[in-house]
Design a protein around this motif. Structure first.
Motif, PDB file in Angstrom:
ATOM      1  N   ILE A  26       0.867  -1.183   0.000  1.00 17.58           N
ATOM      2  CA  ILE A  26       0.000   0.000   0.000  1.00 17.58           C
ATOM      3  C   ILE A  26       0.904   1.233   0.000  1.00 17.58           C
ATOM      4  CG2 ILE A  26      -1.652   1.317   1.414  1.00 17.58           C
ATOM      5  CD1 ILE A  26      -2.998  -1.153   0.360  1.00 17.58           C
ATOM      6  N   ARG A  34      -0.541   4.490  -0.977  1.00 13.76           N
ATOM      7  CA  ARG A  34      -1.428   5.601  -0.624  1.00 13.76           C
ATOM      8  C   ARG A  34      -2.647   5.036   0.073  1.00 13.76           C
ATOM      9  NH1 ARG A  34      -0.856   8.297  -6.554  1.00 13.76           N
ATOM     10  NH2 ARG A  34      -1.635   6.219  -6.975  1.00 13.76           N
ATOM     11  N   PRO A  35      -3.285   5.815   0.908  1.00 13.60           N
ATOM     12  CA  PRO A  35      -4.416   5.268   1.688  1.00 13.60           C
ATOM     13  C   PRO A  35      -5.611   4.876   0.825  1.00 13.60           C
ATOM     14  CG  PRO A  35      -4.141   7.646   2.065  1.00 13.60           C
ATOM     15  CD  PRO A  35      -2.962   7.202   1.279  1.00 13.60           C
ATOM     16  N   THR A  36      -5.579   5.239  -0.461  1.00 12.94           N
ATOM     17  CA  THR A  36      -6.672   4.870  -1.366  1.00 12.94           C
ATOM     18  C   THR A  36      -6.354   3.604  -2.171  1.00 12.94           C
ATOM     19  OG1 THR A  36      -5.696   6.476  -2.876  1.00 12.94           O
ATOM     20  CG2 THR A  36      -7.616   7.206  -1.626  1.00 12.94           C
ATOM     21  N   GLU A  77      -5.613  -6.555   1.044  1.00 16.94           N
ATOM     22  CA  GLU A  77      -5.348  -5.488   2.010  1.00 16.94           C
ATOM     23  C   GLU A  77      -5.841  -4.189   1.396  1.00 16.94           C
ATOM     24  OE1 GLU A  77      -1.144  -5.029   2.639  1.00 16.94           O
ATOM     25  OE2 GLU A  77      -1.411  -3.399   4.098  1.00 16.94           O
ATOM     26  N   GLY A  80      -5.962   0.311   1.871  1.00 14.99           N
ATOM     27  CA  GLY A  80      -5.469   1.490   2.567  1.00 14.99           C
ATOM     28  C   GLY A  80      -6.555   2.068   3.468  1.00 14.99           C
ATOM     29  N   GLY A  81      -6.156   2.979   4.328  1.00 17.20           N
ATOM     30  CA  GLY A  81      -7.044   3.497   5.368  1.00 17.20           C
ATOM     31  C   GLY A  81      -8.255   4.254   4.854  1.00 17.20           C
ATOM     32  N   GLU A  82      -8.204   4.739   3.621  1.00 20.16           N
ATOM     33  CA  GLU A  82      -9.345   5.509   3.108  1.00 20.16           C
ATOM     34  C   GLU A  82     -10.267   4.704   2.196  1.00 20.16           C
ATOM     35  OE1 GLU A  82      -7.958   9.139   1.348  1.00 20.16           O
ATOM     36  OE2 GLU A  82      -6.763   9.652   3.120  1.00 20.16           O
ATOM     37  N   THR A  85     -13.195   2.369   1.301  1.00 21.46           N
ATOM     38  CA  THR A  85     -14.438   2.021   2.003  1.00 21.46           C
ATOM     39  C   THR A  85     -15.349   1.083   1.218  1.00 21.46           C
ATOM     40  OG1 THR A  85     -15.578   3.929   1.065  1.00 21.46           O
ATOM     41  CG2 THR A  85     -14.495   4.266   3.182  1.00 21.46           C
ATOM     42  N   LYS A  95     -13.401  -4.625   0.610  1.00 18.13           N
ATOM     43  CA  LYS A  95     -12.697  -5.028   1.831  1.00 18.13           C
ATOM     44  C   LYS A  95     -12.010  -6.379   1.625  1.00 18.13           C
ATOM     45  CE  LYS A  95     -17.041  -6.749   3.691  1.00 18.13           C
ATOM     46  NZ  LYS A  95     -18.161  -6.536   4.584  1.00 18.13           N
ATOM     47  N   ASP A 116     -11.443   2.395  -4.495  1.00 20.55           N
ATOM     48  CA  ASP A 116     -12.897   2.597  -4.385  1.00 20.55           C
ATOM     49  C   ASP A 116     -13.538   2.884  -5.739  1.00 20.55           C
ATOM     50  OD1 ASP A 116     -13.460   2.128  -1.745  1.00 20.55           O
ATOM     51  OD2 ASP A 116     -13.159   4.230  -1.123  1.00 20.55           O
TER      52      ASP A 116
END
Lengths: 338, 338
Positions: free
Chosen positions: B22, B24-26, B67, B69-71, B73, B76, B123
């Motif tokens: 990962i 970037r969080p996207t 896996e 990144g944090g952003e 949504t 999953k 996303d």
């Protein structure tokens, strides 16, 4: 009768020639009420198209039916008619698909700057007005035979929709008519590219919301600035040069559309650039006949007044001055009265 | 992990490289369930695109999210996903206009012939299936990430309608997918241009009603013969050469449309010919993301089975043989299983 003959580039004369006759039973002869000089006539006048021998000029016309051939049924002597610069039978598959200017029997009109005109396949080419129109509507009706019909097609080909952002490249009579068309089709924003004060003024009167005077890369950058960075939904290319085509393509957003109606001279489109642009492209000689009934209604109802593109009116005898004035850009478009 | 690296034209190797992370969080990382070799990979393999230094290959993929990144949504870990060969945020103006492959954050995927793949803007790029799909559906789902999505876009760009007559130029996996798309969009007649028996057979199975083996002027004449003399309503150009583009443009009726999805190599379009043809033209890298939810449904419902374009399945380790087989036209398309 008197008719306009080009002898060589820059040499336009009015001459006495025999009146046209019915040659086929589908012909009509009309007495010209008004005709005019087209931007595309200047291709010959300027020698960009070769002029190998003297020939008549003119493809825009309105008038009164004088005589019809034995098979003509939809117009009759005495009626006022508007016709397309391209003839059509209005029954072949291409006509039925709405592309009457690709009619399998198409001829391009070419003798209309004259007192009388022979119109082939009259039933499919001419549309009569309900009555004799008032004299002050004649200029607007005359524009329908080419420039206004062509500007309309440019907007339709560029898929202008209610709410669209539209750019018009070219501030000649076709481009100005394109502004009217974009407005009528519901565009929210109409950006006219023009650097001539009189044309900017007319564009604004016709509905342009923005004027861009820059050209080339600067013009494209300015359009991008005005369109959230991505370009316009629809662009009307009304010139026909490589520069104007690139201006149009590069001013359009991905997925947007260019309608191109300037007859291309020396235009080549790079396949890979077009591919990655995602721009849709459609052009061609306008199928004016498709739009005539609707456009005649809009003129007669007073909704549109495209006749304002005529900023010079001359007697037919002074046709040479009409060409000169347009060539020197002293006039947007010259109307001729026989 | 194992990944495909091209060293020079004709030199494809499987090598050990670090697993993607990962960045970037996207981003998302997916474990590849299946990937494949694209016709466009052959541009590099054949040296038509320069290969200046060794680099990874592959832009078609389905797999399971490993896996995120944090952003991220919308997908999953554990979900099975299909993604486009072009990444998209699916929120920018170009995405909202349906041209996700012109996303302002677009990246072209290029490392997918490998065990794991990093997908930017996950996303907006990936679409999850409702459940883990049955193994026999994986080839068809894989085609959606490029060839079937591209064939679909070709048909949409060519404005295929119920009742249309359609020509498909190119009998590779994209052209064959274009046959499926034309059929699904309601075309009454689908003319496939092909001279390879196995591809003709598949085209017919996918819904082609006619096969034309002639090319060039003879091919155009044959299409005209089959279409009442005027040409097809819609033509899908799925090759990308000057010859195929001319084949497409000249097989289309006035007012018809060409959708072109073969990446143009050396293609230049004459402005005047395009003008007088009245043909509409739109191309580009397919906005696959626009079509993914619908196409996933069609595959899961069993309505379409584009996975049949894979006539060769190899373990990822034998990727070089996949390229060779496609280069030598022994295979239409090679599927790779890590």
């Amino acid at each position: 009768m008197r008719a306009t003959i080009i002898h060589k580039p820059g040499d336009i004369r009015i001459e006495d020639v025999p009146e046209p006759k019915i040659l086929r039973p589908t012909d009509a002869i009309i007495r010209t009420a008004a005709t005019c000089v087209c931007g595309s006539d200047l291709w010959d006048y300027r020698g960009i198209n070769p002029v190998d021998e003297p020939h008549p000029m003119g493809h825009e016309y309105v008038g009164v039916v004088e005589e019809v051939g034995g098979e003509v049924t939809s117009v009759k002597p005495g009626q006022f008619v508007v016709g397309s610069f391209a003839t059509s039978d209005n029954t072949c598959p291409n006509c039925r698909n709405g592309y009457q200017s690709s009619c399998v029997h198409r001829e391009f009109m070419s003798t209309c700057q004259a007192e009388y005109i022979r119109v082939p396949t009259a039933d499919g080419t001419l549309v009569a007005t309900p009555d004799q129109p008032a004299d002050d509507l004649i200029p607007s009706l005359l524009t329908l035979s080419d420039v206004m019909g062509t500007g309309w097609y440019a907007a339709v080909a560029a898929e202008v929709q209610p709410g669209s952002t539209v750019v018009v490249v070219g501030d000649g009579a076709v481009g100005l008519s394109g502004v009217i068309a974009a407005k009528e089709l519901g565009a929210e924003r109409v950006i006219a590219m023009s650097r001539h004060a009189s044309r900017q003024k007319l564009a604004t009167e016709f509905g342009a919301t923005d004027i861009v005077t820059e050209r080339g890369d600067e013009g494209i950058a300015r359009v991008k600035e005005l369109t959230g960075g991505i370009g316009a939904d629809s662009v009307l290319e009304c010139v026909g040069t490589q520069e104007s085509m690139l201006q149009a393509l590069r001013s359009t957003r991905p997925g947007g559309n260019v309608g191109f109606v300037g007859v291309p001279h020396g235009v080549a489109i790079d396949g890979q650039e077009l591919f990655f642009s995602h721009v849709g492209l459609r052009g061609g000689p306008a199928p004016v006949r498709r739009f005539l009934p609707d456009l005649i209604d809009r003129v007669l109802d007073g909704r549109i007044d495209p006749g304002k593109v005529f900023d010079l009116t001359l007697p037919l005898d002074e046709v040479a001055e009409g060409y000169r004035a347009m060539d020197e850009r002293r006039a947007i478009k010259a109307l001729l009265r026989p």
